[in-house]
Every structure is written in C-alpha cells, then in structure tokens.
Design a protein around this motif. Structure first.
Motif, PDB file in Angstrom:
ATOM      1  N   ARG A  55      -7.002  -8.057  -2.547  1.00  0.00           N
ATOM      2  CA  ARG A  55      -7.756  -6.816  -2.328  1.00  0.00           C
ATOM      3  C   ARG A  55      -7.838  -6.436  -0.854  1.00  0.00           C
ATOM      4  O   ARG A  55      -7.743  -5.261  -0.492  1.00  0.00           O
ATOM      5  CB  ARG A  55      -9.171  -6.996  -2.894  1.00  0.00           C
ATOM      6  N   GLU A  56      -8.002  -7.413   0.016  1.00  0.00           N
ATOM      7  CA  GLU A  56      -8.267  -7.131   1.423  1.00  0.00           C
ATOM      8  C   GLU A  56      -7.024  -7.013   2.289  1.00  0.00           C
ATOM      9  O   GLU A  56      -7.004  -6.225   3.243  1.00  0.00           O
ATOM     10  CB  GLU A  56      -9.175  -8.224   2.001  1.00  0.00           C
ATOM     11  N   THR A  57      -5.983  -7.784   1.968  1.00  0.00           N
ATOM     12  CA  THR A  57      -4.832  -7.833   2.881  1.00  0.00           C
ATOM     13  C   THR A  57      -3.516  -7.364   2.275  1.00  0.00           C
ATOM     14  O   THR A  57      -2.592  -7.023   3.012  1.00  0.00           O
ATOM     15  CB  THR A  57      -4.626  -9.266   3.419  1.00  0.00           C
ATOM     16  N   LEU A  58      -3.401  -7.348   0.946  1.00  0.00           N
ATOM     17  CA  LEU A  58      -2.119  -7.013   0.335  1.00  0.00           C
ATOM     18  C   LEU A  58      -2.104  -5.592  -0.214  1.00  0.00           C
ATOM     19  O   LEU A  58      -1.102  -4.883  -0.094  1.00  0.00           O
ATOM     20  CB  LEU A  58      -1.773  -8.007  -0.780  1.00  0.00           C
ATOM     21  N   ILE A  59      -3.185  -5.163  -0.840  1.00  0.00           N
ATOM     22  CA  ILE A  59      -3.226  -3.832  -1.448  1.00  0.00           C
ATOM     23  C   ILE A  59      -4.361  -2.989  -0.862  1.00  0.00           C
ATOM     24  O   ILE A  59      -4.330  -1.778  -0.926  1.00  0.00           O
ATOM     25  CB  ILE A  59      -3.410  -3.920  -2.979  1.00  0.00           C
ATOM     26  N   GLU A  60      -5.386  -3.635  -0.305  1.00  0.00           N
ATOM     27  CA  GLU A  60      -6.531  -2.941   0.261  1.00  0.00           C
ATOM     28  C   GLU A  60      -7.194  -2.031  -0.783  1.00  0.00           C
ATOM     29  O   GLU A  60      -7.338  -0.823  -0.604  1.00  0.00           O
ATOM     30  CB  GLU A  60      -6.116  -2.153   1.512  1.00  0.00           C
ATOM     31  N   GLY A  81     -10.092  -0.322  -2.892  1.00  0.00           N
ATOM     32  CA  GLY A  81     -11.458   0.119  -2.657  1.00  0.00           C
ATOM     33  C   GLY A  81     -12.048   0.745  -3.901  1.00  0.00           C
ATOM     34  O   GLY A  81     -11.374   0.894  -4.934  1.00  0.00           O
ATOM     35  N   PRO A  82     -13.315   1.171  -3.848  1.00  0.00           N
ATOM     36  CA  PRO A  82     -13.991   1.699  -5.038  1.00  0.00           C
ATOM     37  C   PRO A  82     -13.403   2.999  -5.571  1.00  0.00           C
ATOM     38  O   PRO A  82     -13.658   3.356  -6.726  1.00  0.00           O
ATOM     39  CB  PRO A  82     -15.445   1.893  -4.571  1.00  0.00           C
ATOM     40  N   ASP A  83     -12.632   3.708  -4.768  1.00  0.00           N
ATOM     41  CA  ASP A  83     -12.027   4.963  -5.239  1.00  0.00           C
ATOM     42  C   ASP A  83     -10.661   4.758  -5.890  1.00  0.00           C
ATOM     43  O   ASP A  83     -10.050   5.725  -6.353  1.00  0.00           O
ATOM     44  CB  ASP A  83     -11.880   5.950  -4.075  1.00  0.00           C
ATOM     45  N   ASP A  84     -10.186   3.518  -5.914  1.00  0.00           N
ATOM     46  CA  ASP A  84      -8.857   3.246  -6.481  1.00  0.00           C
ATOM     47  C   ASP A  84      -8.897   3.151  -7.997  1.00  0.00           C
ATOM     48  O   ASP A  84      -9.917   2.787  -8.599  1.00  0.00           O
ATOM     49  CB  ASP A  84      -8.278   1.949  -5.903  1.00  0.00           C
ATOM     50  N   ASP A 141       5.366  12.467 -12.334  1.00  0.00           N
ATOM     51  CA  ASP A 141       4.785  12.624 -11.010  1.00  0.00           C
ATOM     52  C   ASP A 141       3.947  11.390 -10.670  1.00  0.00           C
ATOM     53  O   ASP A 141       2.902  11.156 -11.267  1.00  0.00           O
ATOM     54  CB  ASP A 141       3.918  13.887 -10.977  1.00  0.00           C
ATOM     55  N   LEU A 142       4.408  10.619  -9.693  1.00  0.00           N
ATOM     56  CA  LEU A 142       3.700   9.411  -9.279  1.00  0.00           C
ATOM     57  C   LEU A 142       3.127   9.555  -7.872  1.00  0.00           C
ATOM     58  O   LEU A 142       2.937   8.569  -7.158  1.00  0.00           O
ATOM     59  CB  LEU A 142       4.622   8.187  -9.339  1.00  0.00           C
ATOM     60  N   THR A 143       2.847  10.782  -7.470  1.00  0.00           N
ATOM     61  CA  THR A 143       2.401  10.999  -6.097  1.00  0.00           C
ATOM     62  C   THR A 143       1.032  10.398  -5.805  1.00  0.00           C
ATOM     63  O   THR A 143       0.685  10.183  -4.630  1.00  0.00           O
ATOM     64  CB  THR A 143       2.359  12.508  -5.774  1.00  0.00           C
ATOM     65  N   THR A 144       0.243  10.094  -6.841  1.00  0.00           N
ATOM     66  CA  THR A 144      -1.066   9.465  -6.589  1.00  0.00           C
ATOM     67  C   THR A 144      -0.927   7.989  -6.257  1.00  0.00           C
ATOM     68  O   THR A 144      -1.851   7.388  -5.696  1.00  0.00           O
ATOM     69  CB  THR A 144      -1.991   9.598  -7.814  1.00  0.00           C
ATOM     70  N   VAL A 145       0.217   7.379  -6.608  1.00  0.00           N
ATOM     71  CA  VAL A 145       0.405   5.936  -6.412  1.00  0.00           C
ATOM     72  C   VAL A 145       0.695   5.656  -4.938  1.00  0.00           C
ATOM     73  O   VAL A 145       1.676   6.140  -4.384  1.00  0.00           O
ATOM     74  CB  VAL A 145       1.547   5.395  -7.286  1.00  0.00           C
ATOM     75  N   ARG A 146      -0.169   4.866  -4.320  1.00  0.00           N
ATOM     76  CA  ARG A 146       0.020   4.545  -2.899  1.00  0.00           C
ATOM     77  C   ARG A 146       0.508   3.119  -2.687  1.00  0.00           C
ATOM     78  O   ARG A 146       0.923   2.763  -1.588  1.00  0.00           O
ATOM     79  CB  ARG A 146      -1.283   4.745  -2.136  1.00  0.00           C
ATOM     80  N   ALA A 147       0.438   2.285  -3.730  1.00  0.00           N
ATOM     81  CA  ALA A 147       0.850   0.890  -3.590  1.00  0.00           C
ATOM     82  C   ALA A 147       1.463   0.391  -4.887  1.00  0.00           C
ATOM     83  O   ALA A 147       0.887   0.566  -5.961  1.00  0.00           O
ATOM     84  CB  ALA A 147      -0.346   0.014  -3.207  1.00  0.00           C
ATOM     85  N   PHE A 180       4.015 -13.005   0.249  1.00  0.00           N
ATOM     86  CA  PHE A 180       4.034 -11.578  -0.049  1.00  0.00           C
ATOM     87  C   PHE A 180       4.659 -10.805   1.106  1.00  0.00           C
ATOM     88  O   PHE A 180       4.560 -11.206   2.266  1.00  0.00           O
ATOM     89  CB  PHE A 180       2.593 -11.083  -0.264  1.00  0.00           C
ATOM     90  N   ASN A 181       5.294  -9.687   0.762  1.00  0.00           N
ATOM     91  CA  ASN A 181       5.741  -8.730   1.769  1.00  0.00           C
ATOM     92  C   ASN A 181       4.541  -7.853   2.130  1.00  0.00           C
ATOM     93  O   ASN A 181       4.242  -6.874   1.452  1.00  0.00           O
ATOM     94  CB  ASN A 181       6.886  -7.868   1.223  1.00  0.00           C
ATOM     95  N   HIS A 182       3.845  -8.222   3.181  1.00  0.00           N
ATOM     96  CA  HIS A 182       2.599  -7.550   3.544  1.00  0.00           C
ATOM     97  C   HIS A 182       2.847  -6.093   3.938  1.00  0.00           C
ATOM     98  O   HIS A 182       3.863  -5.771   4.557  1.00  0.00           O
ATOM     99  CB  HIS A 182       1.923  -8.293   4.698  1.00  0.00           C
ATOM    100  N   PRO A 183       1.906  -5.204   3.602  1.00  0.00           N
ATOM    101  CA  PRO A 183       2.118  -3.775   3.847  1.00  0.00           C
ATOM    102  C   PRO A 183       2.237  -3.398   5.318  1.00  0.00           C
ATOM    103  O   PRO A 183       2.849  -2.380   5.647  1.00  0.00           O
ATOM    104  CB  PRO A 183       0.881  -3.119   3.207  1.00  0.00           C
ATOM    105  N   HIS A 184       1.658  -4.188   6.227  1.00  0.00           N
ATOM    106  CA  HIS A 184       1.679  -3.821   7.647  1.00  0.00           C
ATOM    107  C   HIS A 184       2.689  -4.655   8.446  1.00  0.00           C
ATOM    108  O   HIS A 184       2.654  -4.634   9.676  1.00  0.00           O
ATOM    109  CB  HIS A 184       0.276  -3.967   8.242  1.00  0.00           C
TER     110      HIS A 184
END
Length: 497
Positions: free
Chosen positions: A178-183, A185-188, A257-263, A302-306
């Motif tokens: 939750r914190e380092t790989l996908i981040e 949050g409550p809006d996800d 349409d998958l434009t809402t998918v960020r990860a 993992f291939n980290h996002p940053h």
C-alpha cells in the motif's frame, strides 16, 4: 496485534465509504464490520477458542471478507480453500489443520459436507452476499507472531503443507504494498479479481485495501470482458492480476476505456514481454511486475514505481526484505550467474503447520529457500530463470505434479505416471501426463483423464494424457521430467482438451 484491528480502525475513520462491491451488492466499512462482528459472536457462542482453525471455501464475494475478518476478530485462524476442491482434498485440509468450522458457498456445500465427514468440522453454508448476523465489534488480542492464516502450499513434496502466516507477516506485507508499491489511498478502487483464497489477492488486494479505506470491487470468476466492464463501471484505479488475466483482457479489448487505472501490478508467473508491451500500447497502462510466494506473504521483490523499470525482471527487494542468489552449497554467486533465490525479512512465514522438519529444510538461518532460480544484474535487479521445483503454474493456480501423480496411481491399470507442465500461450503452463500401464492391462488416455478429473479441482487435471511403453529414467531409476516434456507427442494426444 490482531490483523482485524485494521478493519476496526478503518470502519471508525471511513465507516460510510464502500468497502466491498459485487455488481449491485455493496458493503460499507461500517456494515462490513457489523457483519464480521456477528460472525465472531456466532463463532464464540459455538465454542471457538483463540487459535482454533476455521476453513473458508468461498469465491470472491462479499461474504469472504465478512467471514475472514469475523474469524480473526474471534481470535481464530483462517484456512482458505479453493471452491473448486473436491471432497477428498477438502477432507485433507480439514484433517491436517484440525479446523473446527468450515464456511462454505452453496455451490461447494455438497463437496464440503462429504469432505467434513469424520474430521469433526462443522459445515456452515453461507449467503454469498454477506450475513444477517450482526454484533458489537470486539476483538480478541493476538500476538504479532501468532498465526492468522494457514495457507496450504506444497512445491513437489506430496501433500500440501500449511504455511503459517502471522498477523505481522500479512499486515506488514500489505502495508509495504500500500505504501511503497501502489500507494493505495481511501479514494482508490481496487480490482478484486485475484482469488481471495490466494495470498496475492488476500494480502495485496483485500488487506491492503482495508488498511487504506479503499473499495475492493469483486469478480467471482475471472472473464476478460467482464473485467473490462467492471473497470469502466466502477472506475477502477488499481488493477492486480496474473499474466493470463492481462492476456484475456487484451483479447477482449474492444475499445474499452481504462483511463481511470493508474497502477497495474502483475505476479504469480512471468509475464511475457510481448503481452506486457501489447497491453500497455492498447490501454495506456504501465504494468509493474513483482515476485513472491505463499511462504513470503507474498511480495518479496518488485519493479518499484519510482525506480527504473526493467521489463522481464522482477525488480529489486521490497522494504525491509533481503534477497540473495546462492549455489547448492549455500554460497552467494556473482552477479550474472544463475542460483537459487533465498529471502529474509518480516514477510517470511512462521513455518509449516505441524512439520518442523520441512520448516527446518526450508528456512535456514532465517533465510527462506524458494527453489526458484534467478540471476541478479549489476543494478541489483533480479530475473527469474527457471523453477528448481517442478511446480506447475496454470493460469495463476499452483499445480503440484506429485499430488496429481498420486491420484493417477490410484487407477488399477497404471504402472508409472509423470505429470509435467508445458508452455501454453494463454495459461502460462498446461498440465500434461505421461502414463505407462501395467502388463496385461488396458486404459485409454481419455479414461485416465476422466479418472483424474473426477478426483481433483478442475484446474489441476491433465488436459493432455499419452500412454507410452516406459517413462524415461536416469541411471539411479529417477524419473527424468525434462525428457518427459521433450518426449511429448508434437500433436495433441488422445484425451487432450
């Protein structure tokens, strides 16, 4: 520290938010906690004691998190089971774990009841949408290193073994996700198409979403077109899947349409680079690959996002986890050379339930031996080369050859059997079997295939069976699986499906 505390905390902070969705059925966090508390009260009233095991044989439906967190609230240990298991397999899980209760889906009820006979487990058939039970949330305290989930897995050593994942194992690995790989949050909105009875879906999907106060939208049985529909309808932001899911969605694209998918994250088996590239080009999403196993709760690498992404690799170790590549003598090998991956960290399981010898063979000096072969490059990125174990991963499900071979040997005409995995363009691997018959007996490939199909879960039985005079062996009589694979007839043999 009880893992269920995360549900209590989130329900207090985000009680009116959607926790779990299945099409038109929605449970808010407040409702999820109330129903889980009702299950906990029921279990306690029926004699559950802290540490007692409770089986779950449910698909991805709202009732799953209700009964999982209900069991945890009461201090119980959850034993997840695939709803496709047959009665003999269920009997083994119940008997080995000593489970006192089994919550079962209506479709699995007959097999569950048959499997529970003689084990002492009480089978309770539940409503898939949730439960009418309610209770005042109370929590039984558990230690961080107490077992929360008993997850059965086995490599190639015969009967499955229960990996003891502690409250700290799962909670910590979900937090890393939750914190380092996908981040998250409550809006996800997290796609819940990974089976919740599998550690990937349980930790990275359900528990990570609950920690964050996010919504988990469920699909009981994966279908590429359905997944695309749910992503659009529910505005999914995080997709977690295995390679076959990405392939199925790619084939069902149809202008989705998958434009809402960020990860997007992928695990369970290596994702073919050509599938990764085609998916990203079609949907405009970036897929990050990782690696883990049941015994590591599961994420280890993992291939980290940053960080730099290297397609085809499994990335670098996650927070607080170490990976090494060693030779057969336990010595580290230089970068670029193949060796076995070993893992050390707070994600490593407590051990195998009731099997101290197997635990001692698998965890040495705190290092978990994975049986997976890999190389590490000069940047510290790991790439899986092969599996030292002969486990087959078919469509994201683990199939253990010896388990299937033991079933084949129950057929009176079989003298020798070898089950292997062969490459499959959609499933990753397919299960196939080579059979040698006893002198003077007859059996067709179709007969053997149907014999096994009736005794194991649908994803396990060999789709291809061929009968041969003798199976290849080495000088010591050891079966040569590599030669079995290469000796497989080029054309689909009789009995293939």
């Amino acid at each position: 520290m009880n893992l269920a505390q995360r549900l209590l905390d989130t329900a207090r902070a985000h009680g009116d938010r959607d926790a779990v969705r299945l099409d038109g059925t929605v449970l808010t966090y407040e409702r999820l906690l109330a129903e889980a508390a009702g299950v906990a009260r029921w279990l306690t009233e029926h004699g559950l004691r802290p540490g007692d095991r409770v089986g779950l044989i449910l698909p991805n439906v709202p009732s799953y998190p209700v009964h999982l967190f209900g069991t945890l609230l009461a201090g119980g240990v959850v034993v997840p089971m695939n709803p496709l298991l047959k009665c003999g397999e269920i009997e083994y899980y119940l008997a080995d774990s000593g489970a006192r209760f089994l919550f079962a889906a209506p479709d699995a009820a007959d097999e569950a009841r048959a499997g529970a006979v003689g084990t002492g487990a009480d089978v309770v058939v539940v409503d898939l949408r949730g439960t009418d039970l309610e209770g005042v949330p109370e929590i039984v305290e558990r230690a961080a290193d107490d077992t929360a989930v008993l997850l059965y897995t086995s490599g190639t050593t015969g009967k499955p073994k229960g990996a003891e994942l502690t409250h700290a194992n799962i909670d910590g690995n979900a937090a890393v996700t939750r914190e380092t790989l996908i981040e998250i949050g409550p809006d996800d909105v997290v796609m819940g198409c990974l089976p919740l009875f599998h550690v990937f879906g349980l930790t990275c999907g359900l528990v990570a979403a609950v920690q964050a106060g996010a919504c988990l939208t469920l699909i009981p049985r994966f279908d590429g077109a359905k997944a695309l529909q749910v992503i659009e309808r529910d505005r999914v932001t995080v997709f977690e899947g295995v390679p076959t899911m990405y392939s199925a969605m790619l084939h069902a694209a149809g202008g989705a349409d998958l434009t809402t998918v960020r990860a997007c994250i992928c695990g369970g088996a290596p994702l073919p680079v050509e599938v990764l590239r085609a998916f990203e080009e079609t949907f405009g999403c970036v897929i990050l690959e990782g690696y883990g196993l049941s015994e590591s709760s599961p994420v280890a690498c993992f291939n980290h996002p940053h960080l730099e992404r290297k397609p085809g690799s499994i990335g670098v170790p996650v927070r607080d986890v170490q990976l090494r590549v060693i030779d057969d003598g336990g010595r580290g090998v230089p970068d670029g050379e193949v060796g076995e991956i070993v893992i050390k960290g707070p994600n490593v399981m407590k051990g195998y339930w009731g099997r101290p010898e197997a635990t001692a063979e698998t965890i040495i000096g705190g290092w978990l031996r994975t049986g997976d072969l890999a190389v590490r490059d000069e940047d510290g990125y790991f790439t899986i080369v092969d599996r030292k174990k002969d486990m087959i991963i078919r469509g994201g499900y683990n199939v253990y050859p010896r388990e299937i071979e033991e079933v084949i040997y129950e057929h009176p005409a079989v003298a020798e059997a070898a089950v292997v995995g062969v490459p499959h363009p959609e499933l990753g691997e397919e299960v196939v079997a080579a059979i040698a018959l006893k002198p003077g007996t007859t059996a067709t490939a179709d007969e053997i295939r149907e014999f096994v199909k009736a005794r194991v879960a649908a994803y396990k039985y060999p789709r291809q069976v061929w009968v041969t005079a003798e199976l290849p062996k080495g000088p010591t009589g050891k079966l040569l699986r590599r030669e079995v694979r290469t000796a497989r007839p080029a054309a689909a043999p009789a009995g293939s499906a």
